[in-house]
Scaffold this motif. Sequence first.
Motif, PDB file in Angstrom:
ATOM      1  N   GLY A  13       0.823  -1.208   0.000  1.00 33.89           N
ATOM      2  CA  GLY A  13       0.000   0.000   0.000  1.00 33.89           C
ATOM      3  C   GLY A  13       0.853   1.253   0.000  1.00 33.89           C
ATOM      4  N   THR A  14       1.811   1.323  -0.935  1.00 34.79           N
ATOM      5  CA  THR A  14       2.799   2.410  -0.938  1.00 34.79           C
ATOM      6  C   THR A  14       2.168   3.789  -1.120  1.00 34.79           C
ATOM      7  OG1 THR A  14       3.162   1.991  -3.292  1.00 34.79           O
ATOM      8  CG2 THR A  14       4.667   0.938  -1.746  1.00 34.79           C
ATOM      9  N   ARG A  15       1.014   3.856  -1.780  1.00 33.28           N
ATOM     10  CA  ARG A  15       0.410   5.163  -2.021  1.00 33.28           C
ATOM     11  C   ARG A  15      -0.129   5.813  -0.744  1.00 33.28           C
ATOM     12  NH1 ARG A  15      -3.304   3.795  -7.175  1.00 33.28           N
ATOM     13  NH2 ARG A  15      -3.230   1.726  -6.203  1.00 33.28           N
ATOM     14  N   LEU A  16      -0.256   5.045   0.330  1.00 36.94           N
ATOM     15  CA  LEU A  16      -0.692   5.632   1.599  1.00 36.94           C
ATOM     16  C   LEU A  16       0.402   6.458   2.261  1.00 36.94           C
ATOM     17  CD1 LEU A  16      -2.690   2.734   3.301  1.00 36.94           C
ATOM     18  CD2 LEU A  16      -3.613   4.770   2.190  1.00 36.94           C
ATOM     19  N   LYS A  17       1.668   6.268   1.831  1.00 38.65           N
ATOM     20  CA  LYS A  17       2.811   6.970   2.430  1.00 38.65           C
ATOM     21  C   LYS A  17       2.911   6.660   3.929  1.00 38.65           C
ATOM     22  CE  LYS A  17       3.308   9.030  -1.557  1.00 38.65           C
ATOM     23  NZ  LYS A  17       4.315   8.569  -2.513  1.00 38.65           N
ATOM     24  N   SER A  18       2.664   5.412   4.280  1.00 35.19           N
ATOM     25  CA  SER A  18       2.657   5.002   5.686  1.00 35.19           C
ATOM     26  C   SER A  18       3.580   3.801   5.873  1.00 35.19           C
ATOM     27  CB  SER A  18       1.229   4.632   6.114  1.00 35.19           C
ATOM     28  OG  SER A  18       1.222   4.009   7.384  1.00 35.19           O
ATOM     29  N   LYS A  19       4.221   3.729   7.047  1.00 31.46           N
ATOM     30  CA  LYS A  19       5.072   2.577   7.349  1.00 31.46           C
ATOM     31  C   LYS A  19       4.244   1.340   7.673  1.00 31.46           C
ATOM     32  CE  LYS A  19       7.213   4.783  10.654  1.00 31.46           C
ATOM     33  NZ  LYS A  19       6.724   6.151  10.467  1.00 31.46           N
ATOM     34  N   LYS A  22      -0.948  -1.723   4.663  1.00 28.72           N
ATOM     35  CA  LYS A  22      -2.223  -1.104   4.303  1.00 28.72           C
ATOM     36  C   LYS A  22      -3.397  -1.761   5.007  1.00 28.72           C
ATOM     37  CE  LYS A  22      -5.053   0.118   0.278  1.00 28.72           C
ATOM     38  NZ  LYS A  22      -5.188   0.049  -1.181  1.00 28.72           N
ATOM     39  N   VAL A  23      -3.425  -3.092   5.061  1.00 33.72           N
ATOM     40  CA  VAL A  23      -4.594  -3.791   5.614  1.00 33.72           C
ATOM     41  C   VAL A  23      -4.727  -3.603   7.110  1.00 33.72           C
ATOM     42  CG1 VAL A  23      -4.696  -5.509   3.774  1.00 33.72           C
ATOM     43  CG2 VAL A  23      -3.329  -5.974   5.840  1.00 33.72           C
ATOM     44  N   LEU A  24      -3.693  -3.033   7.774  1.00 30.15           N
ATOM     45  CA  LEU A  24      -3.771  -2.791   9.212  1.00 30.15           C
ATOM     46  C   LEU A  24      -4.294  -1.395   9.542  1.00 30.15           C
ATOM     47  CD1 LEU A  24      -0.557  -4.517  10.595  1.00 30.15           C
ATOM     48  CD2 LEU A  24      -2.874  -5.426  10.376  1.00 30.15           C
ATOM     49  N   HIS A  25      -4.451  -0.543   8.547  1.00 32.20           N
ATOM     50  CA  HIS A  25      -5.082   0.757   8.803  1.00 32.20           C
ATOM     51  C   HIS A  25      -6.534   0.538   9.202  1.00 32.20           C
ATOM     52  CE1 HIS A  25      -2.062   3.792   7.564  1.00 32.20           C
ATOM     53  NE2 HIS A  25      -1.516   2.723   7.014  1.00 32.20           N
ATOM     54  N   GLN A  26      -7.023   1.385  10.093  1.00 31.36           N
ATOM     55  CA  GLN A  26      -8.344   1.160  10.669  1.00 31.36           C
ATOM     56  C   GLN A  26      -9.387   2.124  10.139  1.00 31.36           C
ATOM     57  OE1 GLN A  26      -8.311   1.045  14.952  1.00 31.36           O
ATOM     58  NE2 GLN A  26      -7.425  -1.000  14.976  1.00 31.36           N
ATOM     59  N   ILE A  27     -10.588   1.610   9.987  1.00 35.90           N
ATOM     60  CA  ILE A  27     -11.786   2.429   9.814  1.00 35.90           C
ATOM     61  C   ILE A  27     -12.872   1.828  10.685  1.00 35.90           C
ATOM     62  CG2 ILE A  27     -11.164   3.035   7.435  1.00 35.90           C
ATOM     63  CD1 ILE A  27     -13.555   1.244   6.572  1.00 35.90           C
ATOM     64  N   GLY A 228     -12.017   0.557  -2.474  1.00 36.23           N
ATOM     65  CA  GLY A 228     -10.943   0.549  -1.502  1.00 36.23           C
ATOM     66  C   GLY A 228     -10.462   1.960  -1.247  1.00 36.23           C
ATOM     67  N   ALA A 229      -9.269   2.080  -0.652  1.00 35.14           N
ATOM     68  CA  ALA A 229      -8.699   3.388  -0.367  1.00 35.14           C
ATOM     69  C   ALA A 229      -7.207   3.335  -0.667  1.00 35.14           C
ATOM     70  CB  ALA A 229      -8.938   3.769   1.085  1.00 35.14           C
ATOM     71  N   ASN A 230      -6.735   4.274  -1.472  1.00 34.13           N
ATOM     72  CA  ASN A 230      -5.323   4.328  -1.825  1.00 34.13           C
ATOM     73  C   ASN A 230      -4.601   5.508  -1.196  1.00 34.13           C
ATOM     74  OD1 ASN A 230      -5.196   2.000  -3.513  1.00 34.13           O
ATOM     75  ND2 ASN A 230      -6.326   3.152  -5.069  1.00 34.13           N
ATOM     76  N   THR A 231      -5.343   6.390  -0.525  1.00 29.54           N
ATOM     77  CA  THR A 231      -4.744   7.512   0.188  1.00 29.54           C
ATOM     78  C   THR A 231      -5.393   7.599   1.568  1.00 29.54           C
ATOM     79  OG1 THR A 231      -6.381   9.150  -0.526  1.00 29.54           O
ATOM     80  CG2 THR A 231      -4.489   8.771  -1.988  1.00 29.54           C
ATOM     81  N   LEU A 232      -4.749   8.303   2.483  1.00 24.61           N
ATOM     82  CA  LEU A 232      -5.330   8.470   3.819  1.00 24.61           C
ATOM     83  C   LEU A 232      -6.599   9.316   3.765  1.00 24.61           C
ATOM     84  CD1 LEU A 232      -2.122   8.912   6.001  1.00 24.61           C
ATOM     85  CD2 LEU A 232      -3.594   6.902   5.799  1.00 24.61           C
TER      86      LEU A 232
END
Length: 471
Positions: A13-19, A22-27, A228-232
């Motif tokens: 999930g490189t487009r999120l710019k997060s370490k 991606k699948v561990l980001h929460q909503i 899905g989501a590719n950015t924050l």
Amino acid sequence: MRFAIVIMAAGKGTRLKSKRAKVLHQIGGKSLLEHVIHSATQIVPPQDVYVVVGHQAGAVQAAVASTNVHFVTQADQRGTGHAVQTARQAVAGYEHIIVLSGDVPLLQPETIARLRDFHLTERAAMTILTASPDNPHGYGRVIRHSPSSAEVTAIVEQKALTPKQESIREINSGIYVFASKPLFQLINELRTDNAHGEYYLTDMARVLVQEHERVVAIEAGDATEVLGANTLAEMAELDAAIRMATARRLMAQGVTIYRPETTVIDANVEVGADTIIEPYVQLLGETHIGEDCRIRSYSVIENSTLASHVLVRHGCIISESHVQAGALLGPYAHLRTGSEIGEEAHIGNFVETKKIRIGKGSKANHLSYLGDAEIGSGVNIGAGTITCNYNGVDKSRTLIENDVFVGSDTTLVAPIVIGQGSYIGAGSCIVEDVPPEALALGRAKQVTKDGWARSRRVQARTAREAGKGQS
């Protein structure tokens, strides 16, 4: 018919710019992957769910270990087709494979079930879940044999679209069902002649059609389910959508939510009918609230259970605690882990509790800290009372029996027992057990000196006048 569900969760999930993977980001209070696993396990048992992990595999597995699903490691992330090749041995005994994306959290179990049933009815080798969003730009388009036909002839990526195909709004969601036999007979036909040099599962539509296998498509009723989501920023939009859906579910069950757009309510929260939730409330994790409660603004309740008829006044923080019926909390009370508040008990202004049990009708209304304590029923805790539970090495408990009156500004040095019906004088430091029905005082004897203040003022005035004379 035996179905396995394979969930793609190996990417970065490189487009999120997060370490963070991606699948561990929460909503909505849960990771993207947890949402997808929840939907999957409404269709098949957890033992038939296989999560393909790769990037930060250890962290991903740890985050969803309690779901009891299986994991398949894709050591080299070489595309979605390669992910299914990696899972081939694990799912070899199944007749059909459902493939889900670990970053599509809004997909509902009902949609997966409809996809599965359509696949079986059509006797297809591959069934594609599609959608028609308002803006299909960037997605691969699904080309049907004819507008009314279920059969698919091709999936064309955005950059390869002809001007005529540009007008097609139906997109490929990346969610599929495959008959296992043709899938694994032909999956090695996938090629890496694309910009990223990866094996794309999407290309199985072309491979199967070339081999005269039946490829069909069914459109999701709500296009937002497959997004899905590719950015924050897009992640925040999904979070808002799922939280509003949760609020609407609760309101449909009889819960009043003033200004639901200001509340933060996690997906697993349950609330009873006729409870009122005011603006700017947060209900998080596995929180359960009974009927006829009122949760006032700026309160945060996490992983806690409140029975019916509980009033939570403004600004309370409640974590991993249980509150019985009719209790009154706050304003600005802080219930920390392990607090058990009895029926009709009062925990008031700026009172902090931790690992306590307080009985029916007991009250601590002002400015107190109560930790590692068991407090009976009918107890009054005066303002400024502290249970001194920590000596720098060990934690010790305070036991306050029924009907005790604790005066204001009292310190109770644990371990200690305050007997039933006893009184503690205000301003006391109690270091020994107090027997039932006794009065305990633990403060210095008051000394009163008549006229002392008047004499002090005279002395001060004389000193000032002497100083002026010298100047």
